[in-house]
Design an enzyme around this catalytic site. Structure first.
Site: not given
Length: 178
Positions: A14, A41, A102, A105, A128, A138
């Site tokens: 980012r 983030k 951005h 990405r 993400h 998990y």
């Protein structure tokens, strides 16, 4: 600014992660960049395996900013570059209305998914959050080796494109030297 943009393209970082990248976050021997949860983030540590091209960029920058806290600094002040500085550089080069930092990405994600890299590996590279809350609770896999291979493949592809490659590979085969 050019080097910061190249760095961002090759790490899928980012904008703020690039602008505030610190020398002490990098282990050039292990070829990794480790970002603390406070810098992310999603508030989770993120480890970025660094392709050879990024290592070369960092080695070129070390004599210029290695004595400073931040990698990408404003020459006169030593402060980190601004997030808008990279965008302004794109605009000066004719990309206004065509590309954002951005957006690099998104371009990387599109190319990597289209090349056949596993979606969860691409999403982890982009830092993400897992969309499935239970799986996210998990699954703490980092996929470091797959991401290392993927980012190196992508770095090599970007080099080929820069050098005028005529044909863009459409599928990556794991373990192949693409």
């Amino acid at each position: 600014m050019r080097v910061a943009i190249l760095f961002t393209m090759r790490t899928l970082a980012r904008t703020g992660e690039t602008c505030f990248a610190k020398w002490d976050e990098f282990d050039l021997t292990a070829k990794t960049w480790t970002l603390a949860p406070a810098r992310m983030k999603m508030k989770r540590e993120h480890i970025v395996p660094l392709p050879d091209q990024v290592i070369e960029l960092l080695e070129r920058l070390r004599p210029l900013t290695g004595d400073k806290e931040y990698i990408f600094t404003i020459k006169l002040t030593g402060k980190p570059i601004s997030e808008n500085g990279m965008l302004a550089a794109l605009y000066r080069n004719g990309y206004k209305g065509k590309l954002t930092i951005h957006g690099l990405r998104g371009t990387g994600s599109t190319i990597l998914n289209g090349a056949g890299f596993r979606g969860e590996v691409v999403e982890t590279a982009l830092a993400h959050k897992e969309k499935d809350a239970i799986r996210g609770a998990y699954n703490h896999a980092l996929y470091l080796e797959e991401r290392r291979e993927m980012l190196q493949w992508y770095g090599d592809l970007l080099d080929e494109m820069r050098d005028g490659a005529k044909v863009m590979p459409t599928h990556h085969k794991r373990g192949a030297n693409a």
